[in-house]
Design a protein around this motif. Structure first.
Motif, short mmCIF file in Angstrom:
data_model
loop_
_atom_site.label_atom_id
_atom_site.label_comp_id
_atom_site.label_asym_id
_atom_site.label_seq_id
_atom_site.Cartn_x
_atom_site.Cartn_y
_atom_site.Cartn_z
N LYS A 285 -8.38 -46.89 17.06
CA LYS A 285 -9.42 -46.73 18.07
C LYS A 285 -8.95 -45.77 19.15
N LEU A 286 -9.69 -44.68 19.31
CA LEU A 286 -9.30 -43.59 20.21
C LEU A 286 -10.07 -43.66 21.52
N SER A 287 -9.35 -43.50 22.64
CA SER A 287 -9.97 -43.38 23.95
C SER A 287 -9.36 -42.17 24.64
N ILE A 288 -10.18 -41.16 24.96
CA ILE A 288 -9.70 -39.93 25.57
C ILE A 288 -10.74 -39.45 26.59
N PRO A 289 -10.37 -38.50 27.46
CA PRO A 289 -11.34 -37.99 28.44
C PRO A 289 -12.54 -37.30 27.80
N ASP A 290 -12.33 -36.63 26.68
CA ASP A 290 -13.40 -35.90 25.99
C ASP A 290 -14.21 -36.90 25.16
N LYS B 50 -8.13 -14.31 15.17
CA LYS B 50 -9.10 -13.22 15.00
C LYS B 50 -10.20 -13.59 14.03
N PHE B 51 -9.93 -14.58 13.19
CA PHE B 51 -10.85 -14.88 12.09
C PHE B 51 -11.53 -16.23 12.33
N THR B 52 -12.07 -16.37 13.54
CA THR B 52 -12.74 -17.61 13.94
C THR B 52 -14.07 -17.29 14.58
N ASN B 53 -14.91 -18.30 14.67
CA ASN B 53 -16.08 -18.22 15.56
C ASN B 53 -16.12 -19.49 16.40
N GLN B 54 -17.23 -19.77 17.04
CA GLN B 54 -17.28 -20.90 17.97
C GLN B 54 -17.13 -22.24 17.27
N PHE B 55 -17.29 -22.27 15.93
CA PHE B 55 -17.20 -23.52 15.20
C PHE B 55 -15.89 -23.70 14.44
N GLY B 56 -15.10 -22.64 14.31
CA GLY B 56 -13.84 -22.80 13.60
C GLY B 56 -13.40 -21.56 12.86
N VAL B 57 -12.76 -21.78 11.71
CA VAL B 57 -12.07 -20.72 10.97
C VAL B 57 -12.89 -20.30 9.76
N PHE B 58 -13.00 -19.00 9.56
CA PHE B 58 -13.69 -18.48 8.38
C PHE B 58 -12.90 -18.79 7.12
N VAL B 59 -13.60 -19.17 6.08
CA VAL B 59 -12.95 -19.39 4.79
C VAL B 59 -12.29 -18.10 4.33
N THR B 60 -13.03 -17.03 4.40
CA THR B 60 -12.53 -15.70 4.04
C THR B 60 -12.67 -14.80 5.25
N ARG C 108 2.06 -26.46 19.83
CA ARG C 108 0.96 -25.89 20.62
C ARG C 108 -0.26 -26.82 20.58
N PRO C 109 -0.16 -27.97 21.22
CA PRO C 109 -1.26 -28.94 21.15
C PRO C 109 -2.55 -28.46 21.81
N ASP C 110 -2.46 -27.63 22.83
CA ASP C 110 -3.69 -27.13 23.45
C ASP C 110 -4.47 -26.25 22.49
N GLU C 111 -3.75 -25.42 21.74
CA GLU C 111 -4.42 -24.59 20.72
C GLU C 111 -4.99 -25.47 19.61
N ALA C 112 -4.26 -26.52 19.24
CA ALA C 112 -4.76 -27.45 18.21
C ALA C 112 -6.03 -28.12 18.69
N LEU C 113 -6.03 -28.57 19.96
CA LEU C 113 -7.23 -29.22 20.50
C LEU C 113 -8.40 -28.26 20.52
N ASP C 114 -8.15 -27.01 20.78
CA ASP C 114 -9.24 -26.03 20.79
C ASP C 114 -9.95 -25.99 19.43
N TYR C 115 -9.18 -26.06 18.34
CA TYR C 115 -9.81 -26.07 17.02
C TYR C 115 -10.59 -27.36 16.78
N LEU C 116 -10.08 -28.49 17.25
CA LEU C 116 -10.82 -29.73 17.11
C LEU C 116 -12.13 -29.68 17.89
N LYS C 117 -12.09 -29.08 19.07
CA LYS C 117 -13.31 -28.99 19.88
C LYS C 117 -14.32 -28.04 19.24
N ARG C 118 -13.84 -27.01 18.58
CA ARG C 118 -14.76 -26.13 17.85
C ARG C 118 -15.48 -26.91 16.76
#
Length: 786
Positions: free
Chosen positions: A283-288, A582-592, A636-646
């Protein structure tokens, strides 16, 4: 019809009698729920169950859906057969016909759904509720009719069921031949039989119909039949329906029907309680709070995907609606996440199914890729699935500490690793040849993901061999793993592109792939990619080689697997991780990567898929999750969190309570490996819970994102123990409290070297590299930074 009200005297007199059936909404009063969007009412939802499930549109209709069996992946399924294409409900008020197929609202619950139909000119609102009980071959549906009229009014309610008893995908390979559906009316309900098989669908209500009618079906071999009821509608009136089925006998279908009609309320309560238990685990409790909610619902999504066919086995499907059956690699990713959120039963049953079928079919340790629910294997296995199975078994062993589990599956691993290098490494350079995760024609040479997962497999197999007392084999595997790690960093790295290569190959292979990639980029209107590919072609022709060499052509997401597996050199890893942005958009990583568009920074935008189902141009949750894991592996947890938020931006984007396979709204509406993308970064990296159940030890090495000043993760199941971690930070000082229920276990907390206040006695303090290590037994360990 029973209005849902009764007097105090009635309650007093019949106080010990069976309870009058409740409005289903009362059973869901305190359950979590999420409202859908008006713009996505004409998109799919699922009413999930491990035996039966139902797929339709959020507006209450049942259009043709899916491509595996074209147009047939929606409706009601009881694998390995389909029961019905769906149903229609119509209310007649005087001369007016009100069709319940254009809902004005949709609300999703973890274990149920609600469609809302509003007819203000008639003073009527109708709610359609539905759920599938655990382990049952049927679905329960309730229409709750609400009237603003102070007096009862009479209506006719017509329910039309569209049966389509037919086999699952690849049914023809096991002689499942679809016959014409024949419907017969019996004692208030319709019983439908496939004329060639003992396949049955049964549907009806708890009320007595005033009329029954066979209708003309639009589909070959299908049937349509209706039931009409005369109802006196009060302020709130309910009518219940059950659809049941069997692929074995009429008696079984009828038994399921009667059981659901009688016991739906208790089954719904049981399932709601079980889902509440799922929510409490990890069970997760976080600010976000948006990310917190997404993580909670991903645990529900995991349960939606469990597919049980008793004659074959039980395992997680890959996704709904088109991948409801069993896969090798999808499970190998997903089950690591399932284990981290405490859903152990699907883990063990899926592994058992994959292992038994793979050994029966291949016999050499090669793990299958895809199997339909009739037991037919479509693809005997891609190369990467065999090493990933080895790493899965080691990961699960770290959670359960069960040596019998390890003994059971290690023979498959040993055979599989032998097969991997003896039969798939023609040039004996330790890099197996063949397809990995990228299903692009021609990408079957020496792939970076296959190499990375192979290295990890040998490293993990060495540990397993050591656990089993196979010292010589452990040493052999460890030597191979070390050799592979060095070779990957040396031979796959491209200094020119600041990235690991897509593959090692010959000039001839590369030239063919470049031509195909240019056509792809031109079709997608990606001029930057065409220019880059033309330059690569020019350099290749100017400097030919007869040796294998690394090529970066597609910028496929798999180039990040060396970081996902933690085998990349630190300097290369940071460089490659920055390149990947470079190979991302607002939702995450491009497959190709060459499909990259200009959508980065925009907060909305549906994915425009092709008319024929394709992943071209896609951003997907798996590559994005892999990137989050990779960032965490290199601190680099902040960068990791950025991908989760995407990824979290896609949660409830189309289907409330779920996250699509292709971001934000394409492909499968719920996907198994999404839990890998979230649970590994959150449970094992941010909170740092790294189980060593075989040693009755839990290592905790937290690396929190800078924005999480208060966070907790409770009830993380590790064998016969349960771990909870509470973290808070204020003015640069943090407090961490760890609780376990089994004091016989050892807690080993690793933190950066600093000054700490320990609030416990009997804590041993040591150092490992740049970390201070706190070792404690007992139920609680509390540390504060000074």
């Amino acid at each position: 019809m029973r209005p849902l009200y009764f007097s105090f005297l009635t309650l007093l007199f019949f106080g010990c009698a069976p309870e009058t059936p409740k409005a289903f909404s009362e059973l869901m009063n305190d359950a979590p729920s999420i409202k859908g969007k008006q713009t996505y009412l004409e998109s799919p939802y699922v009413t999930a169950g491990n035996r039966v499930y139902m797929v339709g549109h959020q507006d209450g209709s049942f259009p043709d859906l899916g491509w595996h069996i074209k147009g047939e992946m929606g409706g009601i399924w009881n694998h390995p057969i389909k029961l019905m294409d769906g149903f229609e409900a119509t209310i007649y008020v005087g001369d007016d016909k009100l069709s319940l197929n254009k809902a004005t609202g949709f609300v999703n619950y973890p274990m149920a759904n609600k469609h809302i139909f509003e007819f203000p000119e008639k003073g009527l609102t109708i709610e359609r509720w539905q759920f599938v009980p655990d382990g049952k071959q049927g679905v329960f549906i309730q229409f709750l009719i609400k009237s603003i009229s102070e007096t009862d009014q009479n209506i006719d309610f017509e329910f039309t069921g569209h049966s389509d008893l037919r086999p699952t995908w690849l049914g023809e390979r096991t002689n499942m031949v679809d016959g014409r559906d024949v419907a017969s009316f019996d004692n208030g309900k319709w019983i439908v039989k496939d004329s060639n098989n003992e396949w049955y669908a049964v549907f009806g209500s708890d009320e007595s119909p005033t009329k029954q009618e066979k209708k003309e079906s639009e589909e070959e071999n299908a049937s349509s039949s209706s039931l009409t009821y005369s109802l006196d509608v009060g302020q709130t009136t309910a009518i219940n329906f059950v659809i049941s089925g069997s692929y074995q006998s009429e008696n079984q279908a009828l038994s399921e029907y009667a059981d659901l009609q009688k016991n739906y309320s208790s089954y719904a309560t049981d399932k709601k309680l079980r889902y509440a238990s799922l929510a409490q685990q990890s069970k997760l409790s976080i600010p976000d709070k948006d990310l917190q909610q997404a993580f909670e619902w991903l645990k529900y999504n995991c349960d939606w995907l469990v597919r049980s066919v008793p004659e074959i086995g039980t395992g997680i499907g890959a996704g709904i609606p088109d991948y409801p059956w069993w896969f090798g690699v999808d499970s190998e990713y997903a089950l690591m996440g399932y284990m981290a959120v405490g859903q152990t039963d699907p883990v063990y049953s899926t592994i058992k199914l994959l292992d038994s079928v793979s050994m029966a079919l291949n016999g050499n340790g090669k793990i299958i890729h895809e199997m339909s629910t009739n037991g037919t294997v479509f693809n005997a296995g891609n190369i990467n699935e065999t090493p990933q199975f080895a790493s899965l078994i080691w990961e699960i062993y770290k959670w359960n500490g069960d040596k019998e589990f390890l003994k059971k599956y290690f023979p498959t691993i040993e055979k599989g690793l032998n097969w991997l290098l003896l039969e798939n490494d023609e040039n004996k350079n330790l890099f197996p040849d063949g397809f990995g995760m990228m299903e692009i024609h021609g990408l079957d040479s020496e792939m970076i993901d296959v190499a990375s997962y192979t290295q990890k497999a040998f490293s993990d197999a060495a540990k397993m061999a050591d656990e089993l007392g196979k010292t010589a084999l452990a040493n052999q595997y460890e030597a191979l793993a070390e050799n592979l790690k060095e070779k990957i960093n040396a031979e796959f790295w491209s200094e020119e592109f600041n990235s690991y290569a897509d593959f090692l190959g010959t000039d001839e292979q590369a030239l063919h792939l470049i031509e195909d990639a240019i056509i792809r980029a031109d079709t997608l209107n990606k001029p930057w990619a065409i220019e880059e590919l033309e330059q690569t072609k020019k350099r290749l022709l100017a400097s030919p080689s007869s040796e294998l060499r690394p090529f970066v052509l597609h910028h496929n997401w798999v180039v990040n697997t060396p970081m996902e597996m933690g085998i990349a050199d630190s300097a290369k890893a940071i460089t490659a991780l920055d390149t990947a942005k470079k190979f991302t958009n607002q939702f995450g990583v491009f497959v190709t990567g060459i499909d990259r568009d200009e959508s980065a920074g925009k907060d909305d935008g549906s994915f425009q898929g092709s008319k024929v189902f394709s992943y071209t141009g896609a951003v997907m949750t798996l590559p994005t999750g892999v990137q989050a894991i990779a960032e965490n592996n290199y601190g680099r947890p902040d960068e990791a969190l950025d991908y989760l938020k995407r990824m979290a931006r896609t949660f409830s984007y189309a289907l409330p309570g779920s996250m699509y396979e292709v971001s934000p709204d394409y492909g499968m509406m719920t996907q198994a490996w999404n839990i890998y993308a979230f649970a590994i970064p959150i449970v094992q990296q941010f909170f740092g819970i790294q189980p060593m159940a075989h040693k009755k030890t839990v290592v905790i090495r937290p690396q929190m994102p800078s924005t999480w000043n208060e966070a907790s993760l409770e009830n993380v199941k590790v064998a016969d123990n349960s771990i909870s971690v509470f973290f808070s930070e204020n003015d640069g000082k943090f407090n961490i409290k760890i609780h376990q229920i089994n004091p016989e276990w050892t807690l080993k907390v690793m933190l950066p070297k600093d000054s700490y206040v320990i609030e416990n006695d009997d804590v041993q303090i040591t150092e490992e590299g740049a970390n201070a290590v706190f070792i404690s037994s007992g139920k609680e360990l509390i540390l504060n930074s000074k």
